[in-house]
Structure formats: C-alpha cells, structure tokens
Write an enzyme that holds these catalytic residues in place. Structure first.
Site, PDB file in Angstrom:
ATOM      1  N   ASN A 143       0.762  -1.100  -0.158  1.00  0.00           N
ATOM      2  CA  ASN A 143      -0.122  -0.056  -0.093  1.00  0.00           C
ATOM      3  C   ASN A 143       1.078   1.231   0.024  1.00  0.00           C
ATOM      4  OD1 ASN A 143      -1.433   2.206   1.397  1.00  0.00           O
ATOM      5  ND2 ASN A 143      -3.273   0.913   0.973  1.00  0.00           N
ATOM      6  N   SER A 144       1.025   1.854  -0.979  1.00  0.00           N
ATOM      7  CA  SER A 144       1.829   3.006  -1.469  1.00  0.00           C
ATOM      8  C   SER A 144       1.755   4.022  -0.357  1.00  0.00           C
ATOM      9  CB  SER A 144       1.860   3.429  -2.858  1.00  0.00           C
ATOM     10  OG  SER A 144       2.144   2.589  -3.713  1.00  0.00           O
ATOM     11  N   MET A 145       3.031   4.850  -0.017  1.00  0.00           N
ATOM     12  CA  MET A 145       3.000   5.984   0.622  1.00  0.00           C
ATOM     13  C   MET A 145       2.133   7.178   0.321  1.00  0.00           C
ATOM     14  SD  MET A 145       6.505   7.886   0.330  1.00  0.00           S
ATOM     15  CE  MET A 145       6.759   9.335   1.075  1.00  0.00           C
TER      16      MET A 145
END
Length: 373
Positions: free
Chosen positions: A82-84
């Site tokens: 889950n990307s920044m």
C-alpha cells in the site's frame, strides 16, 4: 500530507476513502525514503502499531515473494504494498483527470488507488488489472465494502486491457524499465500515461507521458520513486560466484585505483543518471562491520564484473575489473558526464517512446542520453 501533493481536487476523495479500509490485517510497515520494512505487525495483536503505520506517510508492504511467504518474519522479495500517501496523490495529480475520463490502472494491489479513482470519476470509468489472483480477490472485497465496484481483472498488466480501450489515462502502481507498447496503443491521442520508470542499474522516477496521434509518447520525469517491478519485467540477478568462475575473489580481476568514491555514486538520482547510460548492469554493496564495504558491479550477461573497496577516510580506492566490459570505468565516465552537465536531477530528464525503442533525454528530446530497445 503537508507536502503539497494533496491538491484540492483530490481532497474529497482523500477524506471519503480512508487508507485504513485498504490495509490488510497483517503488514510490514516501511519508512519514507528507505527501501526497508519493519517487522511484521498483526492488527489483532498490536492494534496501536498497526494504526500508527496506517497514519504514517510511508509505504506498507503487504505481500512477500508473490504470496508464497506469509511470516512470521520477512520474505526475500516484497511483491505488493500500500503505497505512501504523498506518492499516491502526487501521481494522481499528475494524471490530470477530468469528469468522464476512463482510466486504466496497472496493479490493483490493495485497492486503495482504484477506490480513490472510483470516487473521483465513478467506478464505471475505472478498469484495474492485477496479476495476482488472491490480491485481486481481496481488493474486490475491500472495494465492495467501501461502496465501490470498479472492474478488476486478473491478467498481465503489461498487456493492459484491450477489451475496454481506448483510455483517457493510464496509471501504473508498479515500476517499469520499458513502457509496454499496449499501454500506448490503448491510450487515446492526447491521453496521459503516468508510471514509475527506472533502469536496471537503479534509480527510479515517475514519468508523465503524453500520447500523440502518431502512436508515440513523450514527457518529463517528475521526481523520485521506488516501486516494486512489474512482474514481467523483473530481472534475474546471478550470484557473484557465477561471475568468478568457481575461483575466489579477486580471481582474474585486474587491479587499479580510483579517486571516485563509491559514496559519490550511491544517491538515487545519480544512480538513475548512470543507469540510463550503462544498460544491463547493476550494483550491490557488501557491507562490513567497520563502516567499509565493497561495491560490486555485474552485467546481466554474466560476462563482466568489478569491485570497488570503500574505506572511510580514504581518498583513493582499490578497483578490480574482469570481462569485456570495464564496468567501473563505465560508472566513472557516466558520473563525469553527469557532473559536466550540471549534476541534473530527475526533473531535467525526459522519455520518448517511439516504435521499437524508447529514448531518455536531458532537457530536450533531441539530447538523447540513453536508448532502451
């Protein structure tokens, strides 16, 4: 989110689609600016740490080794995340979506990005391709629970999804070293492709390409990124012993010295500048307890290698090189070029995709730095 990436256009989606709805129960929290993961966190066992990770502006690893490794420690290669948040919204902003646009997303992951797009454009305008069947299934469940039902299809993201083409926008949540041509073909003239792009050597940035009526695409890099590679573009990196031919180091490596410190070539944007000029080679650092390390360089063809021994406080460093490519000499030449051009950052580079090749350029498309075929 106070870094300028969350524009007013995306603020309603950010508020309506909270990140925690798309973070699994078992995670490996990351840190901004570091390609490393903390130890596994299970929400039921440590809810405070889980929530702290969700609210931190940092990536969260959600899968290792394409799902083959489940814990309790860490796997070998992180394969989904889950990307920044600042990266998510900076890429969405670069997409420049408008009402009625149809978007193809490459890499559904946990589903958060697809949910944000669905809130903004309507789920019927969002098609998301995910190579991992289990990830696609879980993402569909999270999306449905949050009130969104975009079309999530299991398939090879490199192929796009021709059945619903053409698209106004294409966004990739995985990195690439070459732009898959189906993405360009499936994008309308005037459409935009946003994707993390980086050479084999290392260094990576998000590129924003505009597709022309003649089937080419060109645009500039925006800024640093560090995404997991599109599965079909992963490279196999052979062990150093295969380069040494069964002998102990330094084997047949020819000795020399250099005044260019390995420390001077390790920053992400410098690696990018070197990598676009030095195809099919990659670095690896073998660290020691006293702060010294050996920088290994190897080519993908398993014909050439080099080592540079870094010792803190020294101004001259020992080099060993073997094979038809003098890999450290290539690094020195690329670094000299980079310094001579004013030490450019990512924003001075651009990319043109044209038929069977793509060209990386500096400042102007006519000033070609490297070619990918």
């Amino acid at each position: 989110m106070g870094k300028g990436s969350l524009t007013s256009d995306w603020l309603p989606a950010y508020k309506a689609v909270p990140r925690h709805l798309f973070v699994p129960e078992v995670i490996w929290p990351g840190r901004a600016g570091r390609n490393r993961q903390d130890e596994r966190v299970v929400r039921a066992e440590d809810p405070a740490t889980w929530w702290a990770a969700v609210h931190r502006d940092a990536p969260i690893t959600t899968q290792w080794d394409d799902g083959k490794y489940t814990g309790p420690g860490k796997g070998r290669i992180p394969s989904s995340s889950n990307s920044m948040p600042t990266m998510v919204f900076s890429m969405l902003d670069a997409l420049s979506v408008e009402k009625g646009h149809r978007v193809l997303e490459i890499g559904t992951g946990t589903g958060w990005n697809a949910a944000l797009l669905s809130h903004r454009l309507g789920a019927g305008n969002v098609i998301s391709v995910e190579v991992d069947a289990a990830s696609a299934r879980d993402a569909r469940q999270r999306l449905r629970a949050a009130g969104f039902e975009p079309f999530v299809v299991v398939g090879d993201g490199a192929e796009g999804y021709a059945e619903s083409a053409p698209y106004d926008r294409v966004i990739a949540t995985c990195s690439i070293g070459s732009v898959p041509r189906p993405w360009v073909k499936q994008t309308r003239p005037g459409g935009i492709i946003v994707a993390p792009w980086g050479p084999v050597y290392g260094g990576e940035a998000v590129v924003r390409l505009e597709v022309s009526g003649d089937g080419t695409a060109t645009g500039r890099f925006m800024g640093s990124s560090a995404f997991m590679r599109l599965r079909g573009q992963r490279t196999e990196r052979r062990h150093v012993r295969e380069y040494l031919g069964g002998r102990d180091w330094p084997a047949d490596g020819m000795r020399s010295t250099t005044f260019l410190s390995p420390e001077a070539v390790g920053d992400w944007h410098v690696m990018f500048a070197i990598g676009v000029q030095m195809p099919n080679a990659f670095p690896w650092a073998e660290s020691y307890g006293d702060g010294s390390y050996t920088l290994w360089l190897r080519d993908m063809a398993v014909t050439s290698w080099a080592t540079v021994d870094y010792v803190p406080g020294r101004a001259e460093f020992e080099v060993r090189q073997s094979g038809p490519r003098r890999l450290w000499d290539e690094v020195v030449a690329a670094h000299r070029w980079w310094e001579g051009r004013g030490r450019p950052g990512f924003d001075r580079f651009g990319l043109t995709v044209d038929g069977g090749e793509e060209r990386v350029w500096l400042d102007d498309p006519r000033d070609v730095v490297g070619v990918v075929t």
